[in-house]
Design a protein around this motif. Structure first.
Motif, PDB file in Angstrom:
ATOM      1  N   ASN A  22      97.011 -47.463 -30.767  1.00 31.16           N
ATOM      2  CA  ASN A  22      97.355 -46.352 -29.689  1.00 31.16           C
ATOM      3  C   ASN A  22      96.525 -44.972 -29.782  1.00 31.16           C
ATOM      4  O   ASN A  22      96.431 -44.546 -28.960  1.00 31.16           O
ATOM      5  CB  ASN A  22      98.743 -45.917 -30.124  1.00 31.16           C
ATOM      6  N   ALA A  23      96.141 -44.645 -31.178  1.00 31.09           N
ATOM      7  CA  ALA A  23      95.292 -43.477 -31.159  1.00 31.09           C
ATOM      8  C   ALA A  23      93.977 -43.782 -30.747  1.00 31.09           C
ATOM      9  O   ALA A  23      93.446 -42.724 -29.986  1.00 31.09           O
ATOM     10  CB  ALA A  23      94.876 -42.966 -32.704  1.00 31.09           C
ATOM     11  N   GLN A  24      93.430 -45.106 -30.715  1.00 26.83           N
ATOM     12  CA  GLN A  24      92.222 -45.348 -30.067  1.00 26.83           C
ATOM     13  C   GLN A  24      92.187 -45.270 -28.400  1.00 26.83           C
ATOM     14  O   GLN A  24      91.442 -45.084 -27.671  1.00 26.83           O
ATOM     15  CB  GLN A  24      91.778 -46.840 -30.601  1.00 26.83           C
ATOM     16  N   ASN A  25      93.511 -45.661 -27.722  1.00 27.06           N
ATOM     17  CA  ASN A  25      93.887 -45.578 -26.451  1.00 27.06           C
ATOM     18  C   ASN A  25      94.184 -44.181 -25.710  1.00 27.06           C
ATOM     19  O   ASN A  25      94.400 -44.079 -24.567  1.00 27.06           O
ATOM     20  CB  ASN A  25      94.851 -46.590 -26.106  1.00 27.06           C
ATOM     21  N   GLN A  26      94.132 -43.175 -26.611  1.00 23.62           N
ATOM     22  CA  GLN A  26      94.693 -41.863 -26.271  1.00 23.62           C
ATOM     23  C   GLN A  26      93.536 -41.315 -25.517  1.00 23.62           C
ATOM     24  O   GLN A  26      92.448 -41.622 -25.579  1.00 23.62           O
ATOM     25  CB  GLN A  26      95.034 -41.246 -27.357  1.00 23.62           C
ATOM     26  N   LEU A  27      94.129 -40.641 -24.209  1.00 22.80           N
ATOM     27  CA  LEU A  27      93.023 -39.848 -23.479  1.00 22.80           C
ATOM     28  C   LEU A  27      92.785 -38.549 -24.118  1.00 22.80           C
ATOM     29  O   LEU A  27      93.907 -37.884 -24.392  1.00 22.80           O
ATOM     30  CB  LEU A  27      93.393 -39.584 -22.189  1.00 22.80           C
ATOM     31  N   MET A 311      99.405 -29.270 -12.278  1.00 14.40           N
ATOM     32  CA  MET A 311      97.859 -29.414 -12.729  1.00 14.40           C
ATOM     33  C   MET A 311      97.809 -30.371 -13.874  1.00 14.40           C
ATOM     34  O   MET A 311      96.744 -31.167 -13.570  1.00 14.40           O
ATOM     35  CB  MET A 311      97.582 -28.003 -13.179  1.00 14.40           C
ATOM     36  N   CYS A 312      98.605 -30.359 -14.718  1.00 11.26           N
ATOM     37  CA  CYS A 312      98.346 -31.552 -15.702  1.00 11.26           C
ATOM     38  C   CYS A 312      98.774 -32.961 -15.237  1.00 11.26           C
ATOM     39  O   CYS A 312      98.133 -33.709 -15.455  1.00 11.26           O
ATOM     40  CB  CYS A 312      99.511 -31.394 -16.957  1.00 11.26           C
ATOM     41  N   LYS A 313      99.650 -32.883 -14.172  1.00 12.72           N
ATOM     42  CA  LYS A 313      99.945 -34.309 -13.764  1.00 12.72           C
ATOM     43  C   LYS A 313      98.665 -34.656 -12.680  1.00 12.72           C
ATOM     44  O   LYS A 313      98.495 -35.802 -12.824  1.00 12.72           O
ATOM     45  CB  LYS A 313     101.144 -34.135 -12.723  1.00 12.72           C
ATOM     46  N   ASN A 314      98.025 -33.836 -12.042  1.00 18.29           N
ATOM     47  CA  ASN A 314      96.916 -34.112 -11.165  1.00 18.29           C
ATOM     48  C   ASN A 314      95.886 -34.666 -12.226  1.00 18.29           C
ATOM     49  O   ASN A 314      94.923 -35.554 -11.725  1.00 18.29           O
ATOM     50  CB  ASN A 314      96.327 -32.717 -10.621  1.00 18.29           C
ATOM     51  N   ILE A 315      95.620 -34.047 -13.386  1.00 15.37           N
ATOM     52  CA  ILE A 315      94.623 -34.592 -14.230  1.00 15.37           C
ATOM     53  C   ILE A 315      94.794 -35.839 -14.707  1.00 15.37           C
ATOM     54  O   ILE A 315      94.049 -36.618 -14.692  1.00 15.37           O
ATOM     55  CB  ILE A 315      94.454 -33.637 -15.425  1.00 15.37           C
ATOM     56  N   LEU A 316      96.157 -36.119 -15.130  1.00 15.96           N
ATOM     57  CA  LEU A 316      96.554 -37.602 -15.693  1.00 15.96           C
ATOM     58  C   LEU A 316      96.369 -38.743 -14.577  1.00 15.96           C
ATOM     59  O   LEU A 316      95.981 -39.857 -15.011  1.00 15.96           O
ATOM     60  CB  LEU A 316      97.986 -37.372 -16.396  1.00 15.96           C
ATOM     61  N   ASP A 317      96.789 -38.287 -13.555  1.00 16.07           N
ATOM     62  CA  ASP A 317      96.603 -39.328 -12.417  1.00 16.07           C
ATOM     63  C   ASP A 317      95.500 -39.672 -12.003  1.00 16.07           C
ATOM     64  O   ASP A 317      95.209 -40.823 -11.952  1.00 16.07           O
ATOM     65  CB  ASP A 317      97.451 -38.722 -11.113  1.00 16.07           C
ATOM     66  N   GLN A 318      94.455 -38.748 -12.056  1.00 18.19           N
ATOM     67  CA  GLN A 318      93.003 -38.942 -11.763  1.00 18.19           C
ATOM     68  C   GLN A 318      92.351 -39.806 -13.018  1.00 18.19           C
ATOM     69  O   GLN A 318      91.735 -40.791 -12.742  1.00 18.19           O
ATOM     70  CB  GLN A 318      92.269 -37.694 -11.332  1.00 18.19           C
ATOM     71  N   LYS A 323      90.329 -44.566 -15.357  1.00 22.53           N
ATOM     72  CA  LYS A 323      90.314 -45.145 -16.591  1.00 22.53           C
ATOM     73  C   LYS A 323      89.593 -44.287 -17.664  1.00 22.53           C
ATOM     74  O   LYS A 323      88.713 -44.931 -18.437  1.00 22.53           O
ATOM     75  CB  LYS A 323      89.895 -46.528 -16.620  1.00 22.53           C
ATOM     76  N   ALA A 324      89.648 -43.137 -17.401  1.00 21.17           N
ATOM     77  CA  ALA A 324      88.769 -41.991 -18.337  1.00 21.17           C
ATOM     78  C   ALA A 324      89.162 -42.251 -19.907  1.00 21.17           C
ATOM     79  O   ALA A 324      90.404 -42.342 -20.027  1.00 21.17           O
ATOM     80  CB  ALA A 324      88.991 -40.764 -17.854  1.00 21.17           C
ATOM     81  N   LYS A 325      88.411 -42.022 -20.579  1.00 22.73           N
ATOM     82  CA  LYS A 325      88.823 -41.996 -22.193  1.00 22.73           C
ATOM     83  C   LYS A 325      88.525 -40.500 -22.872  1.00 22.73           C
ATOM     84  O   LYS A 325      89.469 -40.086 -23.511  1.00 22.73           O
ATOM     85  CB  LYS A 325      87.671 -42.615 -22.964  1.00 22.73           C
TER      86      LYS A 325
END
Length: 358
Positions: A22-27, A311-318, A323-325
């Protein structure tokens, strides 16, 4: 007994593996509280860029409104007016209607990915972004042309630039080339040095009208409190004002440290506390104090929180779509602590403070 022990060990191993995975998959997100006007700053901006480059982000976000959101705004909205001047300037120079702008933009970007010095293509890309109401990427392409390409132009390309974009002075007057902005100083050079091709827009203006209403009411009540304090220095309002003045100030040592490295300073816990107080007439610390407009400040904060959540939602959606890390978010310093707190609640996100970068 041994079987039970083995089962327990296996379970612990699986739990540990799950936590590690889970930690490795965190953005990983770095939100950089920034100044919108750096024109008089003596900050070493390349040092900031280098720290962010070492983080190696997959995406860089800016406090620009997504292109599709402009159509939702009324014509007198400040954000629409802020870009309309530049948009209309480029429309006058390039009045021809362009069909299927997204396809044109995609084609331009593909050509530039194959060879970055197709200067006329980059000029057209800037215009196509403007016609599509993408302010962030209009400005980015103009920045690249002005800073990295223009000195390589031949006679024909100089003529094309003048025809398509005009001159540097005109671009500055139109608000399309802002040399003192955080974008020109940090985020556009960062994107270029990372060899990425765009900035990602993430602002949210959905709640601007109720925010303004709450702000106007608070401002009026605050001025009434100030007037009462001035009229009677022994009043409860005067006592509250004195406490607010003490609370919202740096010590001389803190101020000296801030001035040594303002970008480090804007991304500290102390700055976040003071910034809330500066922007919200004292902030939540003074809820319930005599004369303090508690309820109207709460109404302001509610709308501010909604904007930051958007703003946070816009970041997370994009970021999810790409598939950004790792991502960097350049944003006005008043947003930073709010966005960090919102995003930190998401188990799929790891917040990294700018000051923890090396």
């Amino acid at each position: 007994m041994r079987t039970v022990l083995n089962c327990c060990l296996a379970l612990l191993f699986l739990i540990g593996l799950s936590i590690k995975t889970n930690a490795q998959n965190q953005l990983e997100i770095v939100i950089v509280g920034s100044s919108h006007d750096n024109s008089k700053s003596t900050q070493n901006f390349q040092a900031i860029i280098d720290k962010l480059k070492n983080f190696n982000p997959d995406m860089v976000f800016g406090e620009y409104l997504p292109a599709e959101d402009y159509a939702k705004l009324e014509d007198d909205h400040w954000a629409k007016k802020a870009f309309r001047k530049g948009h209309d300037y480029l429309e006058r120079l390039n009045p021809k209607t362009v069909k299927d702008l997204p396809s044109k933009i995609k084609k331009d970007k593909k050509a530039l990915a194959s060879f970055a010095y197709f200067h006329k293509t980059r000029m057209n890309l800037a215009v196509h972004y403007a016609k599509n109401w993408d302010r962030g990427n209009t400005e980015y392409q103009i920045f690249v042309l002005e800073n990295y390409m223009k000195d390589k132009f031949g006679k024909e390309e100089r003529a094309a630039y003048s025809k398509v974009l005009g001159n540097t002075d005109s671009l500055q007057k139109a608000g399309l080339y802002r040399t003192g902005s955080e974008y020109s100083k940090i985020y556009f050079p960062l994107i270029y040095q990372l060899k990425q091709d765009q900035i990602y827009n993430m602002d949210c203006q959905t709640y601007d009208k109720p925010w303004n209403e709450a702000w106007r009411k608070t401002d009026s009540l605050y001025k009434m409190m100030i007037a009462k304090a001035k009229a009677d220095s022994t009043s409860v309002e005067a006592t509250t004002i004195k406490e607010m003045e003490a609370y919202t100030s740096y010590t001389p040592e803190e101020l000296k440290a801030f001035n040594t490295d303002p970008y480090a300073g804007m991304n500290t816990e102390k700055y976040g506390i003071l910034d809330e107080a500066w922007n919200f007439y004292g902030g939540s610390h003074f809820y319930g104090y005599p004369g303090f407009p508690t309820e109207s400040v709460k109404a302001m904060m509610k709308q501010w929180m909604l904007r930051n959540e958007g703003m946070c939602k816009n970041i997370l959606d994009q970021a999810k779509a790409k598939k950004a890390k790792r991502v960097v978010v350049g944003v006005g310093a008043s947003h930073r602590i709010w966005m960090e707190e919102i995003l930190a609640k998401n188990p799929d996100v790891k917040i990294i403070n700018y000051n923890d970068l090396h």
